[in-house]
Design a protein around this motif. Structure first.
Motif, PDB file in Angstrom:
ATOM      1  N   ALA A  46       0.843  -1.205   0.000  1.00 47.07           N
ATOM      2  CA  ALA A  46       0.000   0.000   0.000  1.00 47.07           C
ATOM      3  C   ALA A  46       0.876   1.251   0.000  1.00 47.07           C
ATOM      4  O   ALA A  46       1.053   1.892   1.035  1.00 47.07           O
ATOM      5  CB  ALA A  46      -0.936   0.000   1.205  1.00 47.07           C
ATOM      6  N   PRO A  47       1.433   1.634  -1.143  1.00 44.23           N
ATOM      7  CA  PRO A  47       2.274   2.837  -1.183  1.00 44.23           C
ATOM      8  C   PRO A  47       1.500   4.131  -0.950  1.00 44.23           C
ATOM      9  O   PRO A  47       2.091   5.136  -0.569  1.00 44.23           O
ATOM     10  CB  PRO A  47       2.868   2.801  -2.597  1.00 44.23           C
ATOM     11  N   ASP A  48       0.181   4.108  -1.166  1.00 40.50           N
ATOM     12  CA  ASP A  48      -0.665   5.275  -0.899  1.00 40.50           C
ATOM     13  C   ASP A  48      -1.807   4.813   0.007  1.00 40.50           C
ATOM     14  O   ASP A  48      -2.964   4.706  -0.417  1.00 40.50           O
ATOM     15  CB  ASP A  48      -1.201   5.852  -2.217  1.00 40.50           C
ATOM     16  N   PRO A  49      -1.502   4.526   1.265  1.00 41.42           N
ATOM     17  CA  PRO A  49      -2.433   3.773   2.121  1.00 41.42           C
ATOM     18  C   PRO A  49      -3.758   4.461   2.400  1.00 41.42           C
ATOM     19  O   PRO A  49      -4.771   3.777   2.584  1.00 41.42           O
ATOM     20  CB  PRO A  49      -1.625   3.570   3.416  1.00 41.42           C
ATOM     21  N   LEU A  50      -3.793   5.780   2.463  1.00 44.32           N
ATOM     22  CA  LEU A  50      -5.031   6.469   2.823  1.00 44.32           C
ATOM     23  C   LEU A  50      -5.886   6.819   1.612  1.00 44.32           C
ATOM     24  O   LEU A  50      -6.916   7.495   1.750  1.00 44.32           O
ATOM     25  CB  LEU A  50      -4.718   7.737   3.624  1.00 44.32           C
ATOM     26  N   TYR A  78     -13.229   1.482   4.469  1.00 44.01           N
ATOM     27  CA  TYR A  78     -12.712   0.671   5.580  1.00 44.01           C
ATOM     28  C   TYR A  78     -11.215   0.392   5.398  1.00 44.01           C
ATOM     29  O   TYR A  78     -10.453   0.393   6.374  1.00 44.01           O
ATOM     30  CB  TYR A  78     -13.486  -0.644   5.699  1.00 44.01           C
ATOM     31  N   ARG A  79     -10.791   0.157   4.163  1.00 45.25           N
ATOM     32  CA  ARG A  79      -9.356  -0.052   3.925  1.00 45.25           C
ATOM     33  C   ARG A  79      -8.557   1.176   4.352  1.00 45.25           C
ATOM     34  O   ARG A  79      -7.500   1.054   4.974  1.00 45.25           O
ATOM     35  CB  ARG A  79      -9.116  -0.345   2.446  1.00 45.25           C
ATOM     36  N   ASN A  80      -9.055   2.348   4.026  1.00 43.12           N
ATOM     37  CA  ASN A  80      -8.346   3.569   4.399  1.00 43.12           C
ATOM     38  C   ASN A  80      -8.268   3.730   5.910  1.00 43.12           C
ATOM     39  O   ASN A  80      -7.249   4.170   6.453  1.00 43.12           O
ATOM     40  CB  ASN A  80      -9.020   4.785   3.783  1.00 43.12           C
TER      41      ASN A  80
END
Length: 516
Positions: free
Chosen positions: A67-71, A215-217
């Motif tokens: 996840a390089p851009d997790p949010l 939810y992933r964010n």
């Protein structure tokens, strides 16, 4: 698992401690296909860290998520990405024992779950991942003792309720120093609440999560906490979810407020929440969700010393009772018939010295009305009293039962009584309700005492009640369990002063708990 400190177990106290050594030896362990040049992925592809969980005598689950851009949804391409993994007997990765390639699939948020088998019992191992020219931080884990082992001790840490907005996860820094064999987390890993402008740390997004990406964010934000990242990389976890991973006080497919969430919409929300939960937890493929359903109750063995029964107190429960009288309805269930039968079978046929029950919510009675009459918090076991009382009667025939729970954002240590309506009723076990990691923030202790001390006379089974933030630490041995309530002075800043609030003891063969 001895629970006692040792040199090799203390050496690795940081998520990235072995990265430099790992990078130097990386070409030796990569498969030939993996050495083929590829387009490099972003530098922070492993920004959510690594983790392990559900240890067995011969195996453990290894986890990471690309996840390089997790949010913002993760930032990965919409394709399957092969990820190399390696597990070694030493922290420099000179003695590789298992390696392979696992797919990071877009439909699972590019998470990786490796169920490694063929390991030796009761051993420390180090592991890492590599993808697209990027090497993950190294992690450390430990297998469970052999099933027939009469292991001397197990050190277990109990945690729950980590609200990002209420404070920093400072208790985990102390937990890391205490070097537990396993961390038991009994619920509220994330909170679904909307961002607050007055919070210590602000939730991402613009409202409550409902979709899979939302939810992933939220999980990704929590997974960036440095203390949480470090502890996951150091110790295997056993996890369970409670309500805030989905919706406050939900029951089965019934939301907290059915008038605000129609059934079909809430089922879609459950489906998204359970998928994101699986994607971010070090659990086996048995926990892969099927729509709005997920299998989380399970049993773990630690030699002949401990059997750990992990419950699911959300998916199978009846709706929360609307009145105090309905809390006594014998038709009401917390566990559902199949899970209840599974639990009782595991308790009555256990070969273990200690039978631990991980319950997300409090089992002992909490009469919240000082003086005549009763007032119960009905989202806990007090709202499901007939099933709770029947279970407590069964505990009379169980060897050394101890319940470990959370949810209440306070420490509450109690004797478990066969019948809480009868003060003279037999004690059948002990319960430790762990305080929160950060939920409720730094409470006013004087105000807490003024509210809760008048209730003590109506709850003589309570042995300790406190509202500091922290966790519980248990050293389980054949003759007894020594427990410490570890607390921090604040969660309002990234570092804290830690200490032991209380020491407690459960003697083998003598139900109940005593403050030392």
């Amino acid at each position: 698992m001895t629970g006692a400190p040792s040199t090799d177990r203390r050496r690795f106290l940081s998520a990235g401690a072995a990265v430099l050594g790992a990078a130097a030896s990386a070409p030796r362990w990569l498969p030939a296909a993996a050495r083929t040049p590829r387009t490099p992925l972003p530098e922070h592809v492993f920004g959510l860290g690594v983790a392990s969980g559900d240890p067995l005598p011969d195996g453990v689950v290894l986890w990471t998520r690309l996840a390089p851009d997790p949010l913002n949804g993760g930032g990965m391409p919409r394709r399957v990405v092969p990820v190399e993994w390696e597990i070694a007997a030493d922290e420099r990765f000179a003695k590789t024992v298992r390696r392979g390639v696992a797919p990071a699939r877009p439909e699972h948020g590019h998470s990786v779950h490796v169920d490694v088998r063929g390991l030796l019992a009761d051993r420390a191992y180090w592991y890492r991942f590599r993808v697209g020219g990027r090497l993950s931080p190294a992690g450390r884990t430990r297998t469970a003792p052999h099933p027939h082992s009469r292991n001397r001790a197990l050190r277990l840490a109990l945690a729950s309720c980590q609200n990002w907005q209420h404070g920093y996860f400072t208790p985990y820094a102390d937990m890391l120093r205490q070097d537990p064999d396993v961390v038991l987390f009994v619920g509220d890993y994330i909170y679904e609440s909307a961002p607050s402008a007055t919070a210590v740390r602000r939730h991402e997004g613009s409202g409550e999560p409902h979709t899979l990406e939302q939810y992933r964010n939220r999980y990704a934000q929590y997974r960036t906490d440095p203390e949480l990242v470090a502890l996951h990389a150091h110790t295997p976890w056993v996890v369970a979810f409670d309500d805030h991973e989905v919706d406050n006080n939900f029951a089965g497919e019934i939301p907290q407020n059915p008038r605000r969430q129609r059934h079909h919409a809430f089922v879609a929300r459950l489906t998204a929440a359970y998928r994101a939960y699986y994607e971010h937890m070090p659990v086996r493929a048995t926990a892969v969700p099927s729509g709005p359903h997920i299998r989380m109750h399970r049993r773990l063995e630690f030699g002949r010393l401990v059997r750990l029964n992990v419950l699911d107190t959300r998916q199978f429960r009846s709706a929360r009772p609307a009145t105090q009288a309905r809390a006594k309805d014998p038709a009401r269930t917390m566990l559902g018939a199949r899970q209840r039968a599974w639990l009782l079978d595991g308790l009555h046929h256990s070969p273990a010295r200690w039978n631990l029950i991980a319950s997300q919510i409090m089992m002992a009675e909490a009469d919240l009305r000082a003086g005549p009459g009763k007032l119960w918090y009905c989202d806990a076991w007090d709202g499901y009293q007939a099933e709770r009382n029947a279970l407590l009667k069964e505990l009379r025939r169980v060897r050394n039962p101890v319940v470990l729970s959370g949810d209440r954002h306070l420490t509450m240590v109690s004797d478990l009584k066969e019948d809480f309506a009868d003060p003279q009723s037999a004690v059948v076990g002990a319960e430790f309700v762990g305080t929160s990691v950060s939920s409720n923030g730094d409470q006013d202790q004087a105000a807490f005492r003024a509210e809760w001390d008048p209730r003590r006379a109506d709850n003589p089974h309570w042995k300790l009640v406190d509202a500091h933030r922290g966790y519980h630490l248990f050293d389980v041995r054949r003759d007894g369990i020594d427990a410490r309530v570890r607390i921090v002075d604040t969660v309002a800043r990234p570092s804290a002063v830690t200490g032991t609030l209380a020491r407690l003891r459960v003697e083998a063969g003598r139900p109940g708990v005593a403050v030392v």
